[in-house]
Design an enzyme around this catalytic site. Structure first.
Site, PDB file in Angstrom:
ATOM      1  N   GLU A 111       2.118  -7.043   6.988  1.00  0.00           N
ATOM      2  CA  GLU A 111       3.367  -6.848   7.704  1.00  0.00           C
ATOM      3  C   GLU A 111       3.816  -5.418   7.458  1.00  0.00           C
ATOM      4  O   GLU A 111       3.637  -4.892   6.363  1.00  0.00           O
ATOM      5  CB  GLU A 111       4.471  -7.803   7.208  1.00  0.00           C
ATOM      6  CG  GLU A 111       4.267  -9.246   7.574  1.00  0.00           C
ATOM      7  CD  GLU A 111       3.524 -10.023   6.505  1.00  0.00           C
ATOM      8  OE1 GLU A 111       3.285  -9.467   5.400  1.00  0.00           O
ATOM      9  OE2 GLU A 111       3.164 -11.175   6.765  1.00  0.00           O
TER      10      GLU A 111
ATOM     11  N   ILE B 285       0.874  -1.168   0.000  1.00  0.00           N
ATOM     12  CA  ILE B 285       0.000   0.000   0.000  1.00  0.00           C
ATOM     13  C   ILE B 285       0.914   1.221   0.000  1.00  0.00           C
ATOM     14  O   ILE B 285       1.865   1.289   0.775  1.00  0.00           O
ATOM     15  CB  ILE B 285      -0.986   0.023   1.190  1.00  0.00           C
ATOM     16  CG1 ILE B 285      -1.967   1.201   1.062  1.00  0.00           C
ATOM     17  CG2 ILE B 285      -0.266   0.004   2.511  1.00  0.00           C
ATOM     18  CD1 ILE B 285      -3.145   1.127   2.017  1.00  0.00           C
TER      19      ILE B 285
ATOM     20  N   TYR C 219      -2.435   2.223  10.650  1.00  0.00           N
ATOM     21  CA  TYR C 219      -3.128   0.935  10.722  1.00  0.00           C
ATOM     22  C   TYR C 219      -3.880   0.787  12.043  1.00  0.00           C
ATOM     23  O   TYR C 219      -5.030   0.328  12.063  1.00  0.00           O
ATOM     24  CB  TYR C 219      -2.148  -0.226  10.548  1.00  0.00           C
ATOM     25  CG  TYR C 219      -1.461  -0.268   9.203  1.00  0.00           C
ATOM     26  CD1 TYR C 219      -2.167  -0.090   8.021  1.00  0.00           C
ATOM     27  CD2 TYR C 219      -0.093  -0.486   9.107  1.00  0.00           C
ATOM     28  CE1 TYR C 219      -1.535  -0.124   6.786  1.00  0.00           C
ATOM     29  CE2 TYR C 219       0.552  -0.537   7.878  1.00  0.00           C
ATOM     30  CZ  TYR C 219      -0.179  -0.347   6.726  1.00  0.00           C
ATOM     31  OH  TYR C 219       0.451  -0.392   5.509  1.00  0.00           O
TER      32      TYR C 219
ATOM     33  N   ASN D 201       8.652   1.595  11.069  1.00  0.00           N
ATOM     34  CA  ASN D 201       7.715   2.475  10.371  1.00  0.00           C
ATOM     35  C   ASN D 201       6.560   2.850  11.305  1.00  0.00           C
ATOM     36  O   ASN D 201       5.419   2.424  11.129  1.00  0.00           O
ATOM     37  CB  ASN D 201       7.206   1.802   9.089  1.00  0.00           C
ATOM     38  CG  ASN D 201       6.499   2.771   8.175  1.00  0.00           C
ATOM     39  OD1 ASN D 201       6.123   3.875   8.575  1.00  0.00           O
ATOM     40  ND2 ASN D 201       6.292   2.359   6.941  1.00  0.00           N
TER      41      ASN D 201
END
Length: 171
Positions: A125, A91, A137, A130
């Site tokens: 994952e 993404i 998320y 990050n």
């Protein structure tokens, strides 16, 4: 605005910052690769290659592009459906358009597509370092459920761990 193909997501949405700016989703085609690859290379230290995207298309993975009214690529996702699960493989929000809510829209579209596939879960994952993506998320309802040791290559030293995350789609 081009009309989406039958495999496109039905989502057409007004931009969060400018209600007059329309966006739409369309499936990745070979025509988009030359536009997509520089964005991928700008966004990641270890970007997917042209071959990775071509393989995803050949394999029948869901590869959706988020495109604005000026035909500018805002972002995209690549997902694989297996049984009652969807695995988010990639993404990306175009670095020129980050921090504008497009990741949230991409994740909403992914969840919609996953539900249409009768998936119960979305898995992904993300690099342990990050933090920004992990926060996106988590805000979207994903839960950190595990760690994959030495999962990602790291140009500056040992391989990096991946945080395994999941989102339950149905109660």
């Amino acid at each position: 605005m081009t009309s989406p193909s039958s495999s496109s997501l039905p989502a057409t949405s007004a931009c969060m910052d400018d209600a007059a700016s329309l966006v739409h989703f369309e499936p990745l085609s070979a025509l988009w690769l030359d536009t997509l690859l520089p964005i991928e290379e700008q966004a990641y230290a270890h970007p997917w290659s042209r071959g990775n995207f071509q393989d995803a298309m050949v394999a029948g993975y869901e590869v959706q592009l988020l495109v604005d009214a000026n035909h500018q690529l805002l972002g995209y996702f690549v997902a694989m459906s297996v049984l009652d699960e969807v695995h988010l493989l990639n993404i990306t929000v175009n670095p020129a358009h980050q921090r504008q809510g497009w990741a949230r829209l991409l994740l909403d579209a992914l969840a919609l597509w996953s539900r249409q596939k009768n998936a119960q879960w979305i898995w992904l994952e993300v690099r342990e370092s990050n933090q920004r993506a992990r926060e996106v998320y988590l805000k979207h309802g994903f839960t950190e459920v595990g760690l994959r040791k030495n999962y990602y290559p790291n140009p500056n030293g040992p391989r990096e761990n991946a945080v395994l995350m999941s989102l339950k789609l149905w109660p």
